[in-house]
Enzyme design. Structure first.
Site, short mmCIF file in Angstrom:
data_model
loop_
_atom_site.label_atom_id
_atom_site.label_comp_id
_atom_site.label_asym_id
_atom_site.label_seq_id
_atom_site.Cartn_x
_atom_site.Cartn_y
_atom_site.Cartn_z
N LYS A 75 0.86 -1.19 0.00
CA LYS A 75 0.00 0.00 0.00
C LYS A 75 0.89 1.24 0.00
O LYS A 75 1.94 1.25 0.66
CB LYS A 75 -0.90 -0.05 1.24
CG LYS A 75 -1.95 1.05 1.29
CD LYS A 75 -2.87 0.87 2.50
CE LYS A 75 -3.90 1.98 2.61
NZ LYS A 75 -4.83 1.82 3.73
N SER A 150 -9.63 2.10 2.82
CA SER A 150 -8.80 2.86 1.92
C SER A 150 -7.79 2.01 1.14
O SER A 150 -7.20 2.52 0.19
CB SER A 150 -8.04 3.92 2.72
OG SER A 150 -7.16 3.32 3.65
N SER A 175 -9.72 -0.28 6.96
CA SER A 175 -9.23 -0.17 5.57
C SER A 175 -8.72 -1.45 4.95
O SER A 175 -8.39 -1.47 3.78
CB SER A 175 -8.12 0.86 5.50
OG SER A 175 -8.69 2.12 5.42
N1 GLN Z 1 -12.78 4.71 6.46
C1 GLN Z 1 -12.05 4.99 7.65
C2 GLN Z 1 -11.57 6.41 7.64
O1 GLN Z 1 -11.76 7.09 6.70
C3 GLN Z 1 -10.93 4.02 7.84
C4 GLN Z 1 -9.77 4.26 6.96
C5 GLN Z 1 -8.57 3.46 7.32
O2 GLN Z 1 -8.66 2.43 7.99
N2 GLN Z 1 -7.42 3.95 6.91
O3 GLN Z 1 -11.00 6.87 8.58
#
Ligand code: GLN
Length: 478
Positions: A75, A150, A175
Site C-alpha cells: 500500500k 482505503s 481499511s
Molecule cells: N474509512 C475509515 C476512515 O476514513 C478508515 C480508513 C482506514 O482504515 N485507513 O477513517
C-alpha cells in the site's frame, strides 16, 4: 518446474514459494506477471507506482527464504526504499524514501519481490478509495463500483490478479476489512502492535496497523509470519517472540462464536441473512453459537472520528513544503508559504480532517470532544473484554452494504460516508485482530464475514478462517 497441468493461477503462495525454491524459472514467471499487471493497470488503475525495474533488479538476489520469489505489493502509505511512496496524496508526489519500512524490509529479507505500490484514499482518509490523488481504482468485479477503501488498490489487485501474490496493506478504522469484503478476498488486520509501524506514513498512530490482503487465509498467514515481531524502532511494537505458527485449522467443536446483536442492526437484510447463513454452517460443523451484546457500539463511530482526525491533524502538520514531496517558490511569510503549499496539494478530505481534528483538540473543546472520545473508547474496549470472556471469536457482517457504484458514492454527504464504517471502527478502537472472509454473493457481488478475536489471538481467527475455507472452497495447501 511449473506444476504439471496447472498454471500459476491455481497455486497458493506457499506452493509457489516451494516451486521457486525448487528452481522454477522466475524470469519466465515475472514476464507473465508484469504483462498481466500492465493490462490490469490500464483497466482498473490499481497501482500508484509499478516497480517493474526494481523487481527485475531484485530477482537475482532473491533469497532462498520462506517467501522466495513471491510477488508482493505494498500500500502506498508504507515506505519503500528507492520507490515513490505518496500515501495517495499529491503533497507527497515525488517523495522517494531512502529506507524500507520494517515490514517491507522483513518481507524482502524472506525473499519477497516488491512489484508495486497500491492505490488508496489520501493518507487512508476514506472508505471507497475515491479520495486518492492519483485516480480512482475500479472494482475488477464491476468497474462501475468501488473496490472499497482505503486499501482499495490492494484488494482490487488481489482480486484481479490470477497469479500468486500477496498485498501488504494498512488499516486505521477498517481499511483492510472493507475492501476485502467489496472485492471478495481475504483481509487480515492483526492486533495493534504485532507488526511494526516503523516506516508507515501515519494516519492515526494509536489505531494504525499493517496487515494483509490475499486470496486465502493461508496466504495471509504466510506474510504475517514474516512481518510480525518486536522492532526497537517502533515504541508501540509488542515484545513477543516472533513467528507464531498460524497454520492450524481449529476444531470447530471446540470454538464458541458470539454474534453481537448490535452488528446486525441497520445492515442490508440480504447481507445479514448471508452472514447468518455462514454462521449456521459453522454451527452445523460443531461450533457453539450464542448472541452477545456490545452495548457501547453506538458511540464507536463518533469516538473514532474524533480520535482519528485529532491524530491525523497533528501528523499532517509536517507536510508544509519544507521536508517531503511537493513545494512551491519560497515567497511571503512562512505561514503564508505553508498555507499555499497545503492548499494546493492536499485533497478536500485531508483538509476536512485537518479542520475537524484541530477543532477537536482546541482548548475549550478538548474536554467535550477529545477526552469524551477517549472515555467512549474505553467503554468500547470493555465491551470486547466482556465478550471474549464468553466466546472465542465474534462473527458479524464486515460492511453494511455491497460494493457501491461510484454514482451512489458521489451523492453521499461526508457524514454519510463516515457512517459506512459503523461495523469496522469499534474493533479498530480496541486494537483487536480482524479477519474478513468472502461468505457468499448477492446480486453477483461478494459479502464479507467479519471475524474478531481478542488481542493476539490471531491463531483463533485464522484457525476458524481455515475451517470456513475448507467448508466453502477447499484450498490445496502445502
Ligand atoms: N474509512 C475509515 C476512515 O476514513 C478508515 C480508513 C482506514 O482504515 N485507513 O477513517
Amino acid at each position: 518446474m511449473r506444476a504439471a497441468g496447472r498454471g500459476y493461477g491455481g497455486m497458493t503462495a506457499r506452493q509457489f514459494v516451494r516451486e521457486a525454491q525448487g528452481g522454477l524459472d522466475l524470469r519466465e514467471f515475472y514476464s507473465e506477471f508484469f504483462s498481466r499487471l500492465h493490462a490490469l493497470q490500464q483497466d482498473y488503475r490499481l497501482l500508484v507506482t509499478m516497480a517493474e525495474q526494481a523487481a527485475w533488479d531484485a530477482l537475482p538476489a532473491s533469497r532462498p527464504g520462506p517467501l522466495r520469489g513471491l510477488p508482493f505489493s505494498v500500500k502506498d502509505n508504507i515506505c519503500t526504499q528507492g520507490i515513490q511512496s505518496t500515501a495517495g496524496s499529491r503533497i507527497l508526489e515525488g517523495y522517494i524514501p531512502p529506507f524500507d519500512a520494517t515490514a517491507v524490509a522483513r518481507t524482502k529479507h524472506a525473499g519477497g519481490i516488491l512489484v508495486g505500490k497500491t492505490q488508496m484514499d489520501e493518507f487512508g482518509f476514506g472508505t471507497f478509495s475515491t479520495n486518492s490523488g492519483y485516480g480512482v481504482p475500479k472494482n475488477p468485479l464491476d468497474p462501475s463500483r468501488s473496490c472499497g477503501g482505503s486499501s482499495g488498490g490492494a484488494a482490487g489487485l488481489v482480486r484481479a490478479l490470477d497469479l500468486p501474490h500477496v498485498a501488504m496493506a494498512e488499516s486505521t478504522g477498517g481499511s483492510i476489512s472493507c475492501p476485502a469484503a467489496f472485492c471478495g478476498v481475504v483481509g487480515l488486520t492483526p492486533t495493534y502492535g504485532l507488526v511494526s509501524r516503523w516506516g508507515l506514513i501515519d494516519y492515526a498512530n494509536s489505531l494504525d496497523k499493517i496487515g494483509v490482503l490475499a486470496r486465502s487465509v493461508d496466504d495471509c498467514a504466510l506474510l504475517l509470519e514474516q512481518m510480525e515481531g518486536f522492532d526497537t524502532k517502533d515504541s508501540t511494537s509488542l515484545k513477543r517472540a516472533r513467528t507464531k505458527d498460524y497454520r492450524q485449522e481449529l476444531d470447530l467443536r471446540k470454538v464458541k462464536i458470539g454474534l453481537p446483536k448490535e452488528y446486525f442492526q441497520g445492515v442490508d437484510a440480504g447481507i445479514a441473512r448471508t452472514v447468518q447463513g455462514a454462521v449456521d454452517a459453522l454451527e452445523r460443523e460443531g461450533a457453539k453459537v450464542q448472541e452477545v451484546s456490545l452495548p457501547h457500539t453506538k458511540y464507536a463511530l463518533a469516538a473514532y472520528y474524533v480520535i482519528a482526525t485529532a491524530e491525523a491533524s497533528t501528523n499532517l502538520a509536517k507536510y508544509c513544503g519544507m521536508r517531503y514531496g511537493q513545494t512551491l517558490p519560497l515567497e511571503g511569510k512562512f505561514n503564508e508559504f505553508f498555507s499555499r503549499v497545503r492548499t494546493r496539494y492536499f485533497g478536500d478530505e485531508a483538509k476536512r480532517r485537518i479542520i475537524l481534528g484541530t477543532f477537536a483538540r482546541m482548548a475549550g473543546y478538548r474536554d467535550q470532544l477529545y477526552l469524551k472520545a477517549f472515555q467512549a473508547r474505553t467503554l468500547v474496549i470493555r465491551d470486547f473484554e466482556r465478550a471474549f470472556k464468553q466466546v472465542d471469536v465474534l462473527a458479524a457482517p464486515t460492511m453494511p452494504l455491497l460494493a457501491p457504484k461510484f454514482s451512489e458514492i458521489a451523492s453521499l454527504t461526508p457524514v454519510e460516508h463516515y457512517q459506512m464504517d459503523i461495523l469496522t471502527v469499534a474493533p479498530n478502537l480496541a486494537g483487536i485482530p480482524q479477519l474478513s472472509l468472502p461468505c457468499g454473493e448477492l446480486q453477483g457481488l461478494p459479502v464479507g464475514l467479519h471475524l474478531l478475536a481478542d488481542h493476539l489471538n490471531e491463531s483463533a481467527l485464522l484457525g476458524v478462517g481455515r475451517a470456513w475455507e475448507r467448508l466453502t472452497r477447499p484450498v490445496e495447501e502445502g
